[in-house]
Design a protein around this motif. Structure first.
Motif, PDB file in Angstrom:
ATOM      1  N   ALA A   1       0.206 -22.167  20.914  1.00 51.89           N
ATOM      2  CA  ALA A   1      -0.539 -21.564  19.799  1.00 51.89           C
ATOM      3  C   ALA A   1       0.019 -20.165  19.592  1.00 51.89           C
ATOM      4  O   ALA A   1      -0.693 -19.165  19.622  1.00 51.89           O
ATOM      5  CB  ALA A   1      -2.025 -21.528  20.116  1.00 51.89           C
ATOM      6  N   THR A   2       1.331 -20.145  19.412  1.00 54.33           N
ATOM      7  CA  THR A   2       2.030 -18.848  19.394  1.00 54.33           C
ATOM      8  C   THR A   2       2.025 -18.197  18.020  1.00 54.33           C
ATOM      9  O   THR A   2       2.567 -17.112  17.852  1.00 54.33           O
ATOM     10  CB  THR A   2       3.491 -19.049  19.844  1.00 54.33           C
ATOM     11  N   GLY A   3       1.420 -18.886  17.036  1.00 54.43           N
ATOM     12  CA  GLY A   3       1.269 -18.241  15.738  1.00 54.43           C
ATOM     13  C   GLY A   3       2.579 -18.069  15.006  1.00 54.43           C
ATOM     14  O   GLY A   3       3.518 -18.841  15.187  1.00 54.43           O
ATOM     15  N   SER A   4       2.623 -17.036  14.213  1.00 52.98           N
ATOM     16  CA  SER A   4       3.820 -16.824  13.412  1.00 52.98           C
ATOM     17  C   SER A   4       4.189 -15.354  13.450  1.00 52.98           C
ATOM     18  O   SER A   4       3.458 -14.528  14.005  1.00 52.98           O
ATOM     19  CB  SER A   4       3.584 -17.302  11.982  1.00 52.98           C
ATOM     20  N   GLN A   5       5.312 -15.063  12.857  1.00 55.35           N
ATOM     21  CA  GLN A   5       5.735 -13.663  12.813  1.00 55.35           C
ATOM     22  C   GLN A   5       6.290 -13.348  11.441  1.00 55.35           C
ATOM     23  O   GLN A   5       6.758 -14.241  10.726  1.00 55.35           O
ATOM     24  CB  GLN A   5       6.782 -13.393  13.880  1.00 55.35           C
ATOM     25  N   PRO A   6       6.226 -12.094  11.065  1.00 51.61           N
ATOM     26  CA  PRO A   6       6.722 -11.746   9.733  1.00 51.61           C
ATOM     27  C   PRO A   6       8.234 -11.915   9.665  1.00 51.61           C
ATOM     28  O   PRO A   6       8.927 -11.719  10.653  1.00 51.61           O
ATOM     29  CB  PRO A   6       6.317 -10.283   9.579  1.00 51.61           C
ATOM     30  N   THR A   7       8.683 -12.289   8.489  1.00 55.03           N
ATOM     31  CA  THR A   7      10.125 -12.377   8.289  1.00 55.03           C
ATOM     32  C   THR A   7      10.572 -11.234   7.393  1.00 55.03           C
ATOM     33  O   THR A   7       9.783 -10.725   6.586  1.00 55.03           O
ATOM     34  CB  THR A   7      10.507 -13.691   7.595  1.00 55.03           C
ATOM     35  N   SER A   8      11.792 -10.857   7.531  1.00 49.43           N
ATOM     36  CA  SER A   8      12.327  -9.817   6.668  1.00 49.43           C
ATOM     37  C   SER A   8      13.411 -10.413   5.794  1.00 49.43           C
ATOM     38  O   SER A   8      14.260 -11.163   6.272  1.00 49.43           O
ATOM     39  CB  SER A   8      12.951  -8.696   7.517  1.00 49.43           C
ATOM     40  N   PRO A   9      13.393 -10.074   4.524  1.00 50.92           N
ATOM     41  CA  PRO A   9      14.450 -10.580   3.651  1.00 50.92           C
ATOM     42  C   PRO A   9      15.762  -9.846   3.995  1.00 50.92           C
ATOM     43  O   PRO A   9      15.732  -8.705   4.471  1.00 50.92           O
ATOM     44  CB  PRO A   9      13.947 -10.219   2.257  1.00 50.92           C
ATOM     45  N   PRO A  10      16.893 -10.473   3.746  1.00 54.64           N
ATOM     46  CA  PRO A  10      18.172  -9.831   4.056  1.00 54.64           C
ATOM     47  C   PRO A  10      18.522  -8.775   3.025  1.00 54.64           C
ATOM     48  O   PRO A  10      19.255  -9.031   2.076  1.00 54.64           O
ATOM     49  CB  PRO A  10      19.150 -11.009   4.011  1.00 54.64           C
TER      50      PRO A  10
ATOM     51  N   CYS B   1       2.755  -5.666   8.369  1.00 51.63           N
ATOM     52  CA  CYS B   1       1.378  -5.415   8.767  1.00 51.63           C
ATOM     53  C   CYS B   1       0.931  -6.653   9.509  1.00 51.63           C
ATOM     54  O   CYS B   1       0.274  -7.534   8.959  1.00 51.63           O
ATOM     55  CB  CYS B   1       0.472  -5.129   7.574  1.00 51.63           C
ATOM     56  N   TRP B   2       1.293  -6.721  10.762  1.00 52.62           N
ATOM     57  CA  TRP B   2       1.081  -7.957  11.484  1.00 52.62           C
ATOM     58  C   TRP B   2       0.357  -7.730  12.801  1.00 52.62           C
ATOM     59  O   TRP B   2      -0.535  -8.461  13.168  1.00 52.62           O
ATOM     60  CB  TRP B   2       2.433  -8.637  11.710  1.00 52.62           C
TER      61      TRP B   2
ATOM     62  N   PHE C   1      -0.577 -13.668   0.122  1.00 57.10           N
ATOM     63  CA  PHE C   1      -1.904 -13.518   0.686  1.00 57.10           C
ATOM     64  C   PHE C   1      -1.988 -12.283   1.586  1.00 57.10           C
ATOM     65  O   PHE C   1      -2.862 -11.430   1.411  1.00 57.10           O
ATOM     66  CB  PHE C   1      -2.259 -14.783   1.476  1.00 57.10           C
ATOM     67  N   ILE C   2      -1.042 -12.171   2.498  1.00 58.56           N
ATOM     68  CA  ILE C   2      -1.103 -11.048   3.430  1.00 58.56           C
ATOM     69  C   ILE C   2      -0.857  -9.733   2.705  1.00 58.56           C
ATOM     70  O   ILE C   2      -1.552  -8.739   2.911  1.00 58.56           O
ATOM     71  CB  ILE C   2      -0.101 -11.265   4.576  1.00 58.56           C
ATOM     72  N   GLY C   3       0.119  -9.758   1.796  1.00 58.00           N
ATOM     73  CA  GLY C   3       0.399  -8.556   1.028  1.00 58.00           C
ATOM     74  C   GLY C   3      -0.847  -8.070   0.304  1.00 58.00           C
ATOM     75  O   GLY C   3      -1.176  -6.881   0.306  1.00 58.00           O
ATOM     76  N   CYS C   4      -1.570  -9.004  -0.301  1.00 56.11           N
ATOM     77  CA  CYS C   4      -2.745  -8.620  -1.080  1.00 56.11           C
ATOM     78  C   CYS C   4      -3.875  -8.099  -0.190  1.00 56.11           C
ATOM     79  O   CYS C   4      -4.631  -7.218  -0.600  1.00 56.11           O
ATOM     80  CB  CYS C   4      -3.228  -9.794  -1.921  1.00 56.11           C
ATOM     81  N   ILE C   5      -3.983  -8.667   1.003  1.00 50.88           N
ATOM     82  CA  ILE C   5      -5.022  -8.177   1.903  1.00 50.88           C
ATOM     83  C   ILE C   5      -4.730  -6.739   2.326  1.00 50.88           C
ATOM     84  O   ILE C   5      -5.623  -5.892   2.397  1.00 50.88           O
ATOM     85  CB  ILE C   5      -5.142  -9.117   3.123  1.00 50.88           C
ATOM     86  N   ILE C   6      -3.455  -6.464   2.555  1.00 54.32           N
ATOM     87  CA  ILE C   6      -3.090  -5.094   2.934  1.00 54.32           C
ATOM     88  C   ILE C   6      -3.225  -4.170   1.733  1.00 54.32           C
ATOM     89  O   ILE C   6      -3.632  -3.026   1.844  1.00 54.32           O
ATOM     90  CB  ILE C   6      -1.630  -5.046   3.440  1.00 54.32           C
ATOM     91  N   LEU C   7      -2.911  -4.730   0.572  1.00 53.78           N
ATOM     92  CA  LEU C   7      -2.949  -3.957  -0.663  1.00 53.78           C
ATOM     93  C   LEU C   7      -4.304  -3.268  -0.841  1.00 53.78           C
ATOM     94  O   LEU C   7      -4.391  -2.097  -1.173  1.00 53.78           O
ATOM     95  CB  LEU C   7      -2.676  -4.921  -1.816  1.00 53.78           C
TER      96      LEU C   7
ATOM     97  N   VAL D   1       5.936  -1.088   3.321  1.00 51.50           N
ATOM     98  CA  VAL D   1       5.285  -2.148   4.078  1.00 51.50           C
ATOM     99  C   VAL D   1       5.863  -3.470   3.606  1.00 51.50           C
ATOM    100  O   VAL D   1       5.875  -3.754   2.411  1.00 51.50           O
ATOM    101  CB  VAL D   1       3.756  -2.126   3.883  1.00 51.50           C
ATOM    102  N   SER D   2       6.353  -4.241   4.546  1.00 55.22           N
ATOM    103  CA  SER D   2       6.980  -5.500   4.192  1.00 55.22           C
ATOM    104  C   SER D   2       6.039  -6.646   4.506  1.00 55.22           C
ATOM    105  O   SER D   2       5.572  -6.803   5.626  1.00 55.22           O
ATOM    106  CB  SER D   2       8.286  -5.664   4.972  1.00 55.22           C
ATOM    107  N   ALA D   3       5.731  -7.433   3.499  1.00 53.28           N
ATOM    108  CA  ALA D   3       4.861  -8.596   3.692  1.00 53.28           C
ATOM    109  C   ALA D   3       5.445  -9.740   2.889  1.00 53.28           C
ATOM    110  O   ALA D   3       4.812 -10.331   2.033  1.00 53.28           O
ATOM    111  CB  ALA D   3       3.446  -8.277   3.228  1.00 53.28           C
ATOM    112  N   THR D   4       6.703 -10.034   3.163  1.00 52.38           N
ATOM    113  CA  THR D   4       7.417 -11.005   2.324  1.00 52.38           C
ATOM    114  C   THR D   4       7.255 -12.434   2.826  1.00 52.38           C
ATOM    115  O   THR D   4       7.684 -13.368   2.167  1.00 52.38           O
ATOM    116  CB  THR D   4       8.906 -10.655   2.237  1.00 52.38           C
ATOM    117  N   GLY D   5       6.672 -12.593   3.982  1.00 54.26           N
ATOM    118  CA  GLY D   5       6.465 -13.965   4.447  1.00 54.26           C
ATOM    119  C   GLY D   5       6.415 -14.018   5.965  1.00 54.26           C
ATOM    120  O   GLY D   5       6.690 -13.023   6.652  1.00 54.26           O
ATOM    121  N   VAL D   6       6.007 -15.174   6.474  1.00 54.42           N
ATOM    122  CA  VAL D   6       5.965 -15.333   7.925  1.00 54.42           C
ATOM    123  C   VAL D   6       6.622 -16.663   8.289  1.00 54.42           C
ATOM    124  O   VAL D   6       6.773 -17.540   7.452  1.00 54.42           O
ATOM    125  CB  VAL D   6       4.515 -15.317   8.465  1.00 54.42           C
ATOM    126  N   ARG D   7       7.014 -16.770   9.519  1.00 56.10           N
ATOM    127  CA  ARG D   7       7.520 -18.068   9.988  1.00 56.10           C
ATOM    128  C   ARG D   7       6.929 -18.347  11.366  1.00 56.10           C
ATOM    129  O   ARG D   7       6.657 -17.424  12.143  1.00 56.10           O
ATOM    130  CB  ARG D   7       9.037 -18.082  10.030  1.00 56.10           C
TER     131      ARG D   7
END
Lengths: 421, 156, 616
Positions: A104-113, A125-126, A151-157, A232-238
């Protein structure tokens, strides 16, 4: 019986507690790699605005909650898995055996290249640590650039806007919250944000970031550049599945599980953001990465780890609720609609109110709401119970606000159903 | 024996005394919009239906809460919101399949029925006994819970 | 201090809304709702003004107990100068909007001037917005309700509005709230429409608090609720049969005005009675009555929710009328039924639905049709005037068609919208208008209930049962039985009822509570909620003050003692049947004495001493 749970998020913690209830004598251990007690990422935005302190984000409040339940919570990182030996290798050099293992290791944010994305001062914001860093820098008047309006971006927003920062949002898709909201709702959220003084760029990518003094200059795909003190980067998680590389546990986007939350190794289970679980609406296996699904997974996985029969996952309803600077939205199930289905919709752009219902036959299969908070849970109930709405379907198409009446009228001896029920 | 609210729509006249009683008990003012129990009107059918949390065994709201702000009251079996712990994330409002957990924008927290700690003000205020507080295994209650039992499997 | 202490003032001419503090000095003298708003009106307008001009104002007012847990604490009133009577008008309504206004944080809303274009007021807590009403102007109340609910997507938005009848100038148009509750009488809806104000849509979520002594309040209100529950009328009769419980009773005592008040008993009464509403019909096996329903906070729940027989001629292929809506109350059943001689329950229900749908007073409407029917019988009105409609007593088709015409103001509907007085004058038979001060009678023939004759003649809003319901004493024995056929003691009785009613109407409570309560029950509830020292005595005094204030307004408006009279038919034509056979109403015996007990001159003018005693 020795249960080991990797990951101290909601899925892991709920699984541990369920296991304790189901098997009083079993050994239950949680291994989590963050230094804090188990906490909720959902609550981080509220910490950012000082509505709660750090302890307010903790999943369980009692200082001795886990020890009282004889659940061993260890701070360490799992670095290796030996399925044959049923053993985990830990970063501190130790190891640990298991009878049943839950990933149940969850996910982590990804960064775009993007050039410059690794510069110091750019945060996801993780984690609680991210939260602390952002809170320290998002001061009134500070120029903050938020990458990603999912979703995450908007919550932080919400939290960033409340901090008084001068906020710019950049989203590469054509609308805000594209994976949760349709065009209409996404468009309304965007115009709401703009009305609150947030600059929103959709269909726009960040193409480069340069350090300038203490801050940054951010170049956009539109050719414009924006100055920022904080990014703040909230472009996605994996999903965090790296641990399973080379172990033979099957993965796709996340860990593949069956309807018992079990992987291809009968002793290994997966739950939460890392698991590619069954979607209630489509029957497909996807990573939903939402809080209610994580706890559902955790409970189901625990029952199967404890060997209970009949704990079969019917699938989780994908759903989200979002508060974007006071505009509350939610979406459920097949909010985008079902092939050949009908829909009902109410829209008042001036007042930011929107309700869209999607039907298949006379069953509600999806919904989107904006500006409505009363009784929205019943949308989930109607979807998940596949309640036949009968005559209520047409009434809902005419007036979607009557969801509670439709539920009561369809399930209880009230109104036109009174004679039948 | 735990007790539960029994709601009998056929007795309801739609007077909203329950909503006033509930809001006064919880908010200190008569304010139906903040009531934890709601009366729904079926205008065309000429019917009224009071409805609130059935304190279901599944406790969807409680399990969905990320910060343990909803807990079981050991005396009454109700699932209570701890206002000082709730962060207002609203996940419980979408998780409750009965639509009986609501967000209160004024307080930034969620509200739901807590049986008033064992003396439900709504039941006391109802002039027609459409709302009564009875032993939980009372048969009438089963109908209310049918929705849950019917198709949603219990995970506990 | 259960008042919110805020008044919303809406200047329709300028399109502006502002909040001002409630005049607490007045509140402690006039309580709220009817009394307090009448004080505001009397202070702010010239009583002689044209009721339909921008000079008139229209006030929607709640009482201090509106929005509280006191039983029936959901009332509001619409106060203005009446275009029908030229007198002060105050029409009281239940439903849910009164509480909503209070929850939005206001005791009253004062509308002044006239909007250059049709508008509606949207009130969401303290935020008041005048919105263009293009999408709802020309629509019925029901359509307006649906359009606004759809637009704002809020089922709990409470709406009061006027229908097409008011827009078309029908002089007895009402303001309908919550689909089928109405500030029904005296044409208050006509005034609203004359200001180009279509509707008021309110959502209040602030809560009603400020209860002076909560403990005493709950004690008093709980005792009150118990008393209502234990009373035969408020605990059982009104819930089961509604006000329609009266139909057979009043008919039997020979006080049932029939066929434009020519007779005092109606042979078809049992067919249109509360009991008849419970009888299963042939077509679908259902009864006319589906259920009883409560207004906000009401533990009596006398409201009727009914359907029309789906096979009735009025609604064939019209599914929009097949659902439930507000059903027949006694006054409507009488006016639409016995006064027109129609005994078709479904036709009455249909006509009543139309009265709600397009907002007009079923009492005035039914009585006006009755007068038209009598003139039709005499040949003073012909099918040439009516567009072919055979306006015969007893004709259900004539009744329902008339309602359809008044709803839209088409054809003869325009004439019927004038009200009985103007209609009879127009067609040359003013003596056939059964009105006082231009307002049509309600359902108690004053030949069979003597005190009611005096109550009608002296009512400040024209013929009305709700200004002094001595029926309660004369026929029902509440609080004490008096002889309905005797005039003895009636001036005092009428005064007592008028003053007490004025106080109840100013409190936020429903006057129906007085079947089970006296002011001794009500005063402790008011006192616990409000500042001031409210006792039964001080409430009676406030009621008397209000009565004199209204009287003064009417005198300033140009009315005189000559208007305190009854139609000749009731004074000269004796009742033909029943216990009152041979009786006329002996108003002449009672009126001078009434002026005297009121402390008025023989010309019906309050003396300076009286005004001073009451500090009006």
């Amino acid at each position: 019986m020795k249960h080991v749970i990797v990951g101290a998020g909601p899925a892991g913690v709920v699984a541990a507690e369920s296991l304790r209830r189901l098997q009083a004598g079993a050994s239950v251990t949680i291994v989590g790699d963050e230094p804090e007690p188990p906490y909720s990422r959902m609550a981080l935005p509220y910490m950012l605005i000082n509505q709660v302190g750090e302890s307010g984000t903790y999943l369980r409040k009692g200082a001795t909650h886990f020890s009282d339940l004889a659940i061993d919570v260890r701070q360490d990182r799992v670095v290796g898995l030996d399925r044959k030996q049923q053993q985990l290798t830990l970063a501190d050099g130790g190891s640990m055996t298991y009878d049943r293992l839950l990933i149940a290791t969850g996910s982590q944010p990804t960064s775009p290249p993007i050039p410059g994305i690794d510069l110091p001062g750019i945060y996801s914001c993780w984690t609680l640590e991210d939260g602390r860093n952002i809170a320290a820098r998002a001061k009134p008047g500070a120029k903050v650039l938020l990458m990603g309006a999912g979703f995450i971006g908007c919550i932080i927003l919400e939290a960033l806007a409340k901090s008084g920062a001068d906020l710019t949002v950049v989203e590469m898709e054509d609308r805000m919250v594209p994976r949760m909201m349709n065009d209409t709702a996404g468009g309304l959220i965007k115009s709401w944000c703009e009305k609150q003084g947030v600059a929103v760029h959709t269909s726009t990518k960040v193409t480069g970031i340069e350090q300038v003094g203490d801050g940054f200059t951010v170049t956009l795909s539109t050719g414009d550049s924006v100055a920022a003190d904080l990014i703040v980067s909230a472009t996605g998680v994996r999903p965090n599945i790296d641990l399973l590389d080379g172990t033979g546990v099957e993965t796709d986007h996340g860990i593949l599980v069956n309807r018992n939350m079990q992987t291809n190794d009968p002793n290994i289970f997966a739950a939460g953001d890392v698991a590619q679980g069954r979607d209630f609406s489509t029957g497909e296996y996807t990573v939903q990465a939402i809080q209610p699904t994580a706890t559902e997974h955790g409970q189901l996985a625990a029952r199967n780890m404890a060997g209970l029969a009949g704990a079969v996952h019917r699938g989780s309803v994908n759903m989200n609720v979002l508060d974007t600077i006071g505009l509350i939205s939610s979406s459920f199930g097949l909010w985008m609609g079902a092939d050949g289905g009908d829909s009902g919709e109410l829209l008042n752009r001036d007042r930011y109110r929107y309700l869209n219902l999607q039907f298949n036959d006379d069953i509600l299969v999806g919904a989107t709401s904006l500006g409505l908070t009363e009784h929205v849970g019943v949308l989930r109930g109607l979807i998940q119970t596949k309640t036949r709405l009968g005559a209520w379907k047409d009434r809902l198409i005419e007036d979607p606000t009557r969801i509670m009446e439709a539920y009561l009228g369809s399930t209880q001896a009230i109104g036109f159903n009174a004679a039948v029920l | 024996m735990l007790k539960a609210l029994q709601l009998e729509p056929e007795k309801c006249t739609g007077c909203l005394q329950c909503e006033m009683a509930c809001s006064y008990e919880n908010e200190g003012v008569f304010n139906p919009s903040k009531s934890r129990i709601k009366v729904f009107t079926f205008h065309e059918e000429g019917r009224f239906a009071p409805y609130t949390c059935s304190q279901c065994a599944e406790a969807w709201c409680m399990h969905a809460c990320p910060v343990e702000a909803i807990v079981i009251n050991a005396d009454t079996g109700s699932k209570d919101v701890l206002e000082d712990v709730c962060v207002g994330c609203k996940v419980c409002t979408i998780a409750c399949p009965f639509g009986t957990v609501n967000y209160n924008a004024d307080s930034g927290k969620v509200i739901k029925c807590d049986l008033c700690g064992g003396e439900p003000a709504c039941a006391e205020a109802c002039p027609t006994a459409a709302i009564t507080y009875v032993d939980a295994d009372h048969t009438g209650l089963e109908r209310m819970r049918a929705h849950a039992a019917q198709t949603i499997p219990r995970d506990q | 201090m259960a008042w919110t202490r805020n008044v919303l003032r809406v200047n329709l001419t300028q399109g502006s809304c502002s909040t001002e503090p409630l005049n607490m000095e007045w509140a402690e003298k006039y309580l709220g709702q009817r009394g307090l708003a009448s004080k505001y009106l009397a202070e702010e307008i010239d009583p002689a003004c044209d009721a339909l001009s921008p000079d008139n104002k229209l006030i929607m007012a709640t009482g201090p107990l509106t929005g509280t847990m006191a039983a029936t604490g959901g009332r509001y009133s619409v106060i203005t100068k009446s275009p029908l009577t030229g007198a002060i008008a105050c029409s009281n309504s239940g439903g849910f909007i009164g509480n909503e206004i209070k929850n939005a944080g206001f005791d009253m809303i004062i509308f002044e001037g006239k909007s250059p274009k049709p508008v509606y007021l949207l009130l969401e807590n303290e935020v008041a917005t005048l919105c263009p009403a293009d999408e709802v102007w020309g629509k019925s109340v029901w359509e307006t309700d649906e359009i606004l609910h759809t637009k704002y997507q809020d089922p709990l938005l409470r709406i009061a509005g006027v229908g097409r009848a008011a827009e078309q100038g029908c002089l007895y148009a009402s303001v309908v709230n919550d689909l089928h509750r109405a500030a029904g009488r005296s044409g208050v809806g006509t005034v609203m429409a004359s200001k180009n104000l279509k509707a008021v849509a309110v959502r209040g979520t602030k809560g009603v608090g400020n209860i002076r002594d909560p403990k005493a309040f709950f004690k008093a209100t709980n005792e009150g609720k118990r008393a209502l529950a234990e009373n035969a009328m408020t605990g059982e009769g009104l819930g089961a049969l509604g006000t329609q419980a009266l139909m057979n009773v009043i008919n039997e005592v020979g006080a049932m005005p029939t066929r434009n008040m020519r007779e005092v008993q109606f042979e078809g009464a049992s067919k249109i009675s509360g009991e008849a509403m419970l009888e299963p019909r042939e077509s679908d096996g259902k009864a006319n009555l589906t259920t009883n329903a409560a207004c906000f906070g009401c533990t009596i729940a006398c409201g009727r929710i009914s359907t029309i027989d789906p096979q009735h001629y009025t609604i064939v292929n019209r599914p929009e009328y097949m659902g439930n809506s507000g059903g027949l109350e006694y006054e409507a059943a009488w006016a639409l039924g016995s006064d027109t001689g129609v005994d078709d329950l479904d036709a009455l229900t249909y006509a009543n639905f139309l009265c709600n749908e397009d907002g007009y007073d079923p009492i005035s409407f039914g009585a006006t049709v009755a007068a038209a029917m009598e003139m039709f019988e005499l040949g003073a009105i012909t099918t040439k005037d009516t567009g072919g409609l055979e306006l015969k007593f007893g004709s259900a088709e004539a009744l329902t068609k008339s309602a359809e015409l008044v709803s839209t103001g088409e054809g003869f509907g325009k004439d019927l919208g004038l009200g009985s007085k103007r209609l009879c004058e127009k067609y040359g038979h003013p003596e056939l208008s059964m009105t006082v001060k231009g307002q049509e009678f309600p359902a108690y023939d004053p030949r069979g209930v003597q005190g009611m004759g005096l109550a009608y003649a002296t009512s400040n809003r024209g013929a009305c049962h709700l200004r002094g319901y001595t029926v309660s004493s004369e026929l029902l024995g509440v609080p004490v039985k008096t002889d309905p056929l005797s005039t003895e003691g009636k001036p005092d009785l009428v005064k007592a009822f008028q003053d007490a009613t004025a106080a109840v109407d100013s409190s936020g409570l429903c006057v129906f509570t007085t079947f089970g309560w006296t002011l001794e029950d009500i005063a402790p509830q008011v006192d616990a909620a409000c500042e001031g020292n409210w006792t039964a005595e001080s409430m009676v005094e406030a009621g008397e003050r209000i009565w004199n204030l209204e009287r003064k307004f009417n005198l300033d408006a140009g009315l005189t003692a000559a208007d305190d009279t009854l139609p000749e038919r009731l004074l000269k034509d004796a009742a033909k049947t029943g216990p009152a056979k041979g009786k006329v109403n002996e108003l002449g015996k009672m009126l001078p004495q009434y002026y005297e007990v009121r402390g008025w001159t023989p010309e019906g003018v309050p003396t300076d001493a009286t005004l001073e005693r009451l500090s009006v």
